[in-house]
Design a protein around this motif. Structure first.
Motif, PDB file in Angstrom:
ATOM      1  N   GLU A  34      -5.574  -0.113   4.831  1.00 49.08           N
ATOM      2  CA  GLU A  34      -4.171  -0.462   5.726  1.00 49.08           C
ATOM      3  C   GLU A  34      -3.948  -2.043   4.911  1.00 49.08           C
ATOM      4  O   GLU A  34      -4.667  -2.655   4.935  1.00 49.08           O
ATOM      5  N   VAL A  84      -6.211   6.006   5.505  1.00 50.61           N
ATOM      6  CA  VAL A  84      -5.501   4.902   4.703  1.00 50.61           C
ATOM      7  C   VAL A  84      -6.241   3.445   4.577  1.00 50.61           C
ATOM      8  O   VAL A  84      -6.553   3.190   5.581  1.00 50.61           O
ATOM      9  N   SER A 123       7.827   6.088  11.614  1.00 53.39           N
ATOM     10  CA  SER A 123       8.106   5.567  10.163  1.00 53.39           C
ATOM     11  C   SER A 123       9.731   5.324   9.947  1.00 53.39           C
ATOM     12  O   SER A 123      10.266   5.862  10.761  1.00 53.39           O
ATOM     13  N   GLN A 124       9.897   4.723   8.900  1.00 48.50           N
ATOM     14  CA  GLN A 124      11.109   4.963   8.339  1.00 48.50           C
ATOM     15  C   GLN A 124      11.474   6.412   8.041  1.00 48.50           C
ATOM     16  O   GLN A 124      10.736   7.138   7.747  1.00 48.50           O
ATOM     17  N   GLY A 159       1.038  -1.200  -0.101  1.00 49.82           N
ATOM     18  CA  GLY A 159       0.016   0.001  -0.012  1.00 49.82           C
ATOM     19  C   GLY A 159       0.705   1.319  -0.202  1.00 49.82           C
ATOM     20  O   GLY A 159       1.471   1.659  -0.976  1.00 49.82           O
ATOM     21  N   PRO A 160       0.832   1.998   1.197  1.00 49.82           N
ATOM     22  CA  PRO A 160       1.479   3.309   1.201  1.00 49.82           C
ATOM     23  C   PRO A 160       3.293   2.773   0.973  1.00 49.82           C
ATOM     24  O   PRO A 160       3.734   1.922   1.027  1.00 49.82           O
ATOM     25  N   LYS A 161       3.834   3.894   0.409  1.00 48.29           N
ATOM     26  CA  LYS A 161       5.314   3.869   0.160  1.00 48.29           C
ATOM     27  C   LYS A 161       6.204   3.347   1.301  1.00 48.29           C
ATOM     28  O   LYS A 161       7.330   3.052   1.216  1.00 48.29           O
ATOM     29  N   GLN A 162       5.759   3.775   2.337  1.00 45.28           N
ATOM     30  CA  GLN A 162       6.729   3.471   3.606  1.00 45.28           C
ATOM     31  C   GLN A 162       5.535   3.238   4.870  1.00 45.28           C
ATOM     32  O   GLN A 162       4.297   3.533   4.694  1.00 45.28           O
ATOM     33  N   ASP A 163       6.222   2.989   5.873  1.00 45.03           N
ATOM     34  CA  ASP A 163       5.288   2.466   7.218  1.00 45.03           C
ATOM     35  C   ASP A 163       4.700   3.719   7.815  1.00 45.03           C
ATOM     36  O   ASP A 163       5.408   4.979   7.604  1.00 45.03           O
ATOM     37  N   LEU A 164       3.615   3.664   8.107  1.00 47.18           N
ATOM     38  CA  LEU A 164       2.871   5.091   8.731  1.00 47.18           C
ATOM     39  C   LEU A 164       2.589   4.887  10.315  1.00 47.18           C
ATOM     40  O   LEU A 164       2.396   4.098  10.608  1.00 47.18           O
ATOM     41  N   ILE A 182       2.205   9.729   1.333  1.00 47.79           N
ATOM     42  CA  ILE A 182       1.745   8.429   2.004  1.00 47.79           C
ATOM     43  C   ILE A 182       2.168   7.732   0.822  1.00 47.79           C
ATOM     44  O   ILE A 182       2.711   6.545   0.739  1.00 47.79           O
ATOM     45  N   GLY A 183       1.971   7.942  -0.558  1.00 40.44           N
ATOM     46  CA  GLY A 183       2.588   7.128  -1.829  1.00 40.44           C
ATOM     47  C   GLY A 183       1.120   6.303  -2.038  1.00 40.44           C
ATOM     48  O   GLY A 183       1.350   5.013  -2.332  1.00 40.44           O
ATOM     49  N   VAL A 184       0.024   6.734  -1.965  1.00 35.92           N
ATOM     50  CA  VAL A 184      -1.380   6.028  -2.264  1.00 35.92           C
ATOM     51  C   VAL A 184      -2.117   6.757  -3.226  1.00 35.92           C
ATOM     52  O   VAL A 184      -2.096   8.122  -3.325  1.00 35.92           O
TER      53      VAL A 184
END
Lengths: 490, 490
Positions: A253, A251, B458-459, A237-242, B303-305
């Motif tokens: 999940e 979002v 997050s990262q 899903g998202p480009k990184q952990d949220l 977020i990248g979605v």
């Protein structure tokens, strides 16, 4: 540790009895040899599933080859190419070790197959001892790979050494094929067997595999295994952990999607077509299962549960050996450490596998699983992406128990243990059995020496001294029994 | 690294403008100080959720105390007792740092709350740089805890240092309460506040928290946060992990049970009573949300979605701030590493949390969740054992935006940034806000300086140099604005 123990050990020996044409040869073999060899092999974290451990795995193959070279075998390290990882990168596969002892055309030639890679293991998983430091507690030798499959491979090597120590000719020619990718599906071995069908394997009469265990304290011969299809279902899903506080509620999940497509109130395999492919249980099979020694209470105690899926022996054995099952092994990418973390993981990959039985077909199962998961996922109307990959596709295997190989096995068990073996199947997978059968057309026997409670793939895996040493004797006796098989019956 | 960068840096300075009774005081403060301090603080892996990191956490508290001592503050390290772990063991909690600068009874007294513990972070999680080595890339300072909450705490400290550097009297008395358990629910702090209500907190007029971020590039004042109830749902079956080939088909697998009770095709909160407790959205709230600067495309990009739960601003803000949400963070005890492992995990613990909003009550939510999961589990008729534990139960918080504290905040923002702040809420949790309100009865303001894209939890978490330094100026200005509040309006 074994090392400390060996420092203080009084010289101990074990007795090898070899029966050849009604003559008994006896020999005392020092016990240190097998224990030290197993300690050295277990010390290498030859985890084939972890790409970061690949150098250890290469070292393990070299160590096995060197052992066989020092014994005077004709040894080769066969390059089997590269492995493609899910992310598209490639990685050198561990070489396959082949070895040959004796090439008398008047003798039978057996080929022993084994593997020296292991399942993952970490002390934190709940091991009582360091999984890579072989530790002897009350006659049990604890360590990752002790039973699966390092000690059995060594027992075969010791069997050859026993003949050599007595300056006796081997009663059959003995070949070895030792691989390092068994735990992840014997990647590359199929092609190697096919490539060497008319060379290395051309004079092989029988294939012997000792990569499994007994069902009880009674020795066993194994005539079937389940296959395995291992899947990754990745939801991205998202480009990184949220942060779950900051973003939770806005979002979609990936973890919710993943659990949603895996979760099923019944716990049954819902995938259409899977159960339909399974060969029906015959009356003969049913009767055979009835006669097998299997203590349900013992089994429950060993596992530590009060209740099993089924309450009678035949149903349990049937579902252990000849029906498919699905296991969800875990999820990569989510939070799995101790403690609390308020994260929305961005990419999560469920790992699950379906055990294969006759007449399932891994290619068909791959399609069934992939289609099913995509159809369930589509119903969620999620913007996340689902990717289903089958990373292992190993077929089941079934042997003819009427073959002289099995008669020889029964005789050897009788000789060493003074009892008849159980004829059993194996719920686990030895992927290569089926390939040997299909490609070489040779007959195969599985002759386990692992105990019923060795804890393969679990914490505190072990091989007992008893099974290791008596198993070595069994192999010594078996080589002799196989030499008696009439050539016409090959 | 920052270190290398500082070696080669040309002397740079930043300007502090302080406005006091229409007089402008300017000062040049060396930039190195704040950067070096943040680097040293980020270098400590003060992860409060990992019991193995507890020594680092103790060291972090001592470092914060020492910093305040060297500035001449009256500092205490307050023992707040022990933490009970889920397995019954106890562990010393990190001490709480309290400090005081000035005790003029004619001045207001503010108490700044912050925390110096962090969320877990590992390079392998997908960080571009070592999360514990502060790294400056294009003016962003990357490191775990940089924004949450180490740089904001340091910015408050630098604000006091700025007055000291100018030999200026602080316009208000400044107290600090710095804790080390915020990320896991501020364990022990409630009791400490209650115990010191009539001592340390007795002369405090206002409480200031800077543990959150802006919503856009526009500065913000925060008037509400969601709470959080964090649960462990543990399903325990066999006494140890089992080989899925050998045992699959006979045991009822804990992972199947766990995924079965978590999995739900809809992705909605099915637990009865949860949604019913939520305060309805008022027309006034709706209008307020309409006016807030919030770029949906920007949010999606960050977020990248491609798609969110809702497509309009008001729904998104409402579900970020004032509706509950559930996140499944992960599963402990299952196979989570790269590669394949054919294991039936024996004990698996799902970790999930439900964000709390007015008028939800954590005690009630605990009962609702526990009852629901047990009822769903009972329907499975599994022999495995389910245990549901609520390990964090933090209430939501809501402030009165008409209070003079917020007027002072607006004035300070105007002074430093030359614009009006957005009045926003926070989807995340600052558990202690509610306790301060309930126990001390004092008014609270949240004054964030974190950027909207700081990646908390997050990262690649970061704090920009701009926000760090301008944030310090904001705090300098705010202390001055607060000193102007009429005493009658306290």
């Amino acid at each position: 540790s074994i090392n400390d123990q060996l420092q203080s050990i009084k010289p101990k020996f074990f007795l090898i009895k070899m029966i050849k044409v009604k003559t008994v040869y006896s020999s005392f073999i020092p016990l240190q040899g097998p224990l030290l060899a197993l300690r050295d092999w277990v010390a290498i974290e030859s985890d084939s599933s972890n790409v970061l451990k690949r150098p250890d795995l290469h070292r393990m193959m070299e160590m096995a080859a060197q052992k066989l070279r020092l014994m005077g075998g004709t040894v080769e390290l066969v390059d089997i190419g590269e492995q493609e990882l899910p992310d598209g990168q490639t990685l050198a596969l561990p070489k396959v070790v082949t070895a040959q002892f004796g090439n008398d055309p008047n003798k039978h030639t057996v080929c022993v197959y084994g593997h020296v890679d292991v399942q993952p293991a970490k002390l934190e998983d709940g091991w009582a001892t360091d999984p890579y430091n072989l530790t002897d507690i009350n006659g049990n030798l604890y360590g990752r790979g002790a039973s699966d499959n390092k000690a059995p491979v060594l027992a075969w090597i010791h069997a050859v050494e026993a003949y050599q120590a007595l300056n006796m000719e081997l009663p059959v020619n003995v070949k070895f094929v030792i691989e390092g990718m068994e735990e992840t599906g014997s990647n590359g071995l199929d092609a190697m067997i096919l490539a060497q069908r008319d060379t290395f394997f051309s004079d092989v009469d029988y294939i012997i595999i000792s990569d499994c265990g007994w069902l009880s304290r009674r020795p066993a011969l194994t005539y079937g295994t389940r296959g395995n299809c291992y899947f990754y279902a990745e939801v991205e899903g998202p480009k990184q952990d949220l942060h779950s506080g900051v973003y939770g509620g806005t979002v979609i999940e990936p973890m919710t999607d993943l659990v949603g497509i895996l979760g099923d109130p019944s716990g049954k395999i819902l995938i259409p077509g899977i159960r339909e492919a399974v060969a029906p249980l015959s009356d003969e099979e049913w009767r055979m299962y009835q006669d097998i020694q299997f203590d349900i209470d013992n089994y429950k105690n060993k596992i530590g549960v009060n209740e099993l899926m089924y309450s009678n022996k035949v149903d349990l054995l049937a579902h252990m050996w000849r029906y498919p099952t699905v296991s969800i092994h875990g999820i990569e990418g989510a939070f799995s450490d101790p403690g609390t973390k308020t994260v929305i993981p961005a990419k999560v990959t469920a790992k699950f596998s379906i055990r294969q039985v006759p007449n399932m077909d891994p290619a068909m199962v791959k399609k069934q699983v992939t289609d099913y998961l995509h159809s369930v996922f589509a119903k969620r109307k999620s913007p996340n992406k689902l990717k289903v990959t089958m990373v292992i596709g190993a077929k089941p295997w079934l042997a003819d128990t009427q073959h002289p190989l099995y008669d020889a096995g029964k005789a050897a068990v009788k000789r060493v243990f003074d009892m008849d073996p159980d004829l059993i199947r194996e719920g686990g997978t030895i992927p290569i059995a089926r390939t040997f059968q299909d490609v070489t057309g040779k007959s195969i026997i599985m002759m386990p020496i692992g105990g019923f409670d060795d804890g393969l793939h679990s914490q505190n895996e072990k091989m007992s001294r008893y099974n290791y040493i008596e198993g070595t004797k069994l192999f010594v006796a078996y080589l002799n029994e196989v030499s008696q098989i009439k050539h016409t019956s090959v």
